[in-house]
Design an enzyme around this catalytic site. Structure first.
Site, mmCIF file in Angstrom:
data_model
loop_
_atom_site.group_PDB
_atom_site.id
_atom_site.type_symbol
_atom_site.label_atom_id
_atom_site.label_comp_id
_atom_site.label_asym_id
_atom_site.label_seq_id
_atom_site.Cartn_x
_atom_site.Cartn_y
_atom_site.Cartn_z
ATOM 1 N N SER A 56 3.733 -2.361 10.249
ATOM 2 C CA SER A 56 5.193 -2.486 10.397
ATOM 3 C C SER A 56 5.729 -3.850 9.955
ATOM 4 C CB SER A 56 5.617 -2.161 11.837
ATOM 5 O OG SER A 56 5.230 -0.845 12.180
ATOM 6 N N GLY A 78 2.975 2.135 10.858
ATOM 7 C CA GLY A 78 4.000 3.170 10.716
ATOM 8 C C GLY A 78 4.749 3.460 12.001
ATOM 9 N N GLU A 107 -6.718 4.845 8.035
ATOM 10 C CA GLU A 107 -6.462 6.266 7.741
ATOM 11 C C GLU A 107 -7.690 6.925 7.125
ATOM 12 O OE1 GLU A 107 -2.816 5.522 5.636
ATOM 13 O OE2 GLU A 107 -1.884 4.960 7.544
ATOM 14 N N ASN A 112 0.870 -1.171 0.000
ATOM 15 C CA ASN A 112 0.000 0.000 0.000
ATOM 16 C C ASN A 112 0.909 1.224 0.000
ATOM 17 O OD1 ASN A 112 -1.775 2.059 0.460
ATOM 18 N ND2 ASN A 112 -2.399 1.400 2.517
ATOM 19 N N GLU A 148 -5.292 -4.740 10.612
ATOM 20 C CA GLU A 148 -4.226 -3.762 10.820
ATOM 21 C C GLU A 148 -4.458 -3.010 12.125
ATOM 22 O OE1 GLU A 148 -2.327 -2.630 6.787
ATOM 23 O OE2 GLU A 148 -3.983 -1.258 7.146
ATOM 24 N N GLY A 206 5.060 1.253 4.653
ATOM 25 C CA GLY A 206 6.413 1.815 4.504
ATOM 26 C C GLY A 206 7.392 0.900 3.776
ATOM 27 N N LYS A 237 0.102 4.242 -0.186
ATOM 28 C CA LYS A 237 -0.534 5.423 0.420
ATOM 29 C C LYS A 237 -0.309 6.630 -0.515
ATOM 30 C CE LYS A 237 -0.139 3.200 4.847
ATOM 31 N NZ LYS A 237 -0.002 3.302 6.281
ATOM 32 N N HIS A 291 -9.574 1.469 5.058
ATOM 33 C CA HIS A 291 -8.283 1.602 5.752
ATOM 34 C C HIS A 291 -8.459 2.533 6.958
ATOM 35 C CE1 HIS A 291 -4.100 2.558 6.582
ATOM 36 N NE2 HIS A 291 -3.788 1.469 5.900
HETATM 37 P P1 13P Z 1 3.174 0.252 7.683
HETATM 38 O O1 13P Z 1 3.621 -1.033 7.024
HETATM 39 O O2 13P Z 1 3.932 1.454 7.219
HETATM 40 O O3 13P Z 1 3.123 0.105 9.174
HETATM 41 O O4 13P Z 1 1.657 0.527 7.193
HETATM 42 C C1 13P Z 1 0.720 -0.489 7.294
HETATM 43 C C2 13P Z 1 -0.492 -0.080 6.534
HETATM 44 O O5 13P Z 1 -1.216 0.806 6.917
HETATM 45 C C3 13P Z 1 -0.763 -0.792 5.264
HETATM 46 O O6 13P Z 1 -2.038 -0.518 4.804
#
Ligand code: 13P
Length: 261
Positions: free
Chosen positions: A214, A175, A99, A11, A169, A236, A13, A97
């Site tokens: 992560s 993150g 976010e 992803n 998640e 990430g 983002k 998601h």
């Molecule tokens: P990270 O791998 O950066 O922690 O993000 C996870 C995420 O939100 C994937 O959708």
């Protein structure tokens, strides 16, 4: 991961211009073109989808978006429809998601409408669920996540739900460099599978349930060793083509070992 085919999804983002996405695709494909043990998905920003369609055509990498509208078409300024995603060769779409839920106020009801629309259009939704730190500390993580799954999916039939992918998640692990332990991930993915069994019966055994938060090349093997963790949704660590390719290769090595290839 039991007998299910694993899924590793990146992803991106809100990262990568068209040029950056094209450059990534060339370098990533070179590294993963021989990987057949699992499904690889790149979920890119809307503007990069069309260029990626051309780069990824006939490759082992599937294309996904990160959101879509519950409407078919019309006066919905700023929205993108399921048909538009199909038009640029997307087969997957991330929905719900954390976010989007936390920063853009998406509700369980809206997410349910989006999941219905995606499935009706022939897109595979990657439905994201997860608890925040407060909920976890109150010992209500499983309850919250099971509720999110039920609210998003309960109006659909077992047959309609077949193509669904779920990503667990935990918000506190996104993150932050703090991964849930593989035991915690397993416990939550198993709870999600129980809820899915209630909604779709034995077919729940075929649904890929991913862990996200992560995930890196170094911890993917341990997560995949858990019976109900069928892959990962990676933020990430998917941004660099070579490190994401390494993660994919490490996951493929686990599959090959389990299958005795
Ligand atoms: P990270 O791998 O950066 O922690 O993000 C996870 C995420 O939100 C994937 O959708």
């Amino acid at each position: 991961m039991a007998n299910r085919r694993p899924v590793i999804a990146g992803n991106w983002k809100m990262f990568k211009t068209v040029n950056e996405a094209e450059d990534y695709a060339v370098r990533f494909l070179e590294e993963v073109k021989e990987v057949t043990e699992l499904d690889i998905i790149l979920c890119a920003p809307f503007t990069a989808l069309h260029p990626l369609k051309n780069e990824l055509e006939e490759s082992v990498v599937h294309l996904g978006a990160q959101n879509m509208s519950w409407a078919d078409q019309g006066a919905y300024t700023g929205e993108i429809s399921a048909q538009m995603l199909l038009d640029v060769a997307c087969t997957y779409v991330i929905l719900g998601h954390s976010e989007r839920r936390e920063l853009f106020g998406e509700t369980d009801q809206e997410i349910a409408k989006k999941v219905q629309k995606a499935l009706a259009a022939g897109l595979k939704p990657i439905l994201c669920v997860g608890e925040n730190l407060n909920v976890r500390e109150e010992g209500k993580a499983a309850e919250r996540v099971k509720g999110q799954v039920s609210l998003a999916l309960s109006s659909l039939s077992a047959e309609e739900l077949n193509p669904i992918v779920i990503a667990y998640e935990p918000i506190w692990a996104i993150g932050t460099g703090k991964t849930a332990s593989s035991k915690d991930a397993q416990e939550m993915c198993a709870a999600i599978r129980t809820t899915l069994t209630g909604l779709m019966g034995p077919a729940a055994e075929n649904v890929p349930i991913l862990y996200g938060g992560s995930v890196k090349a170094e911890n993917i093997a341990e997560l995949l060793n858990e019976p109900d963790v069928d892959g990962a949704l990676v933020g990430g660590a998917s941004l660099d083509p070579l490190s994401f390719a390494k993660l994919v290769q490490n996951a493929a090595a686990v599959v090959a070992r389990v299958e005795g290839i």
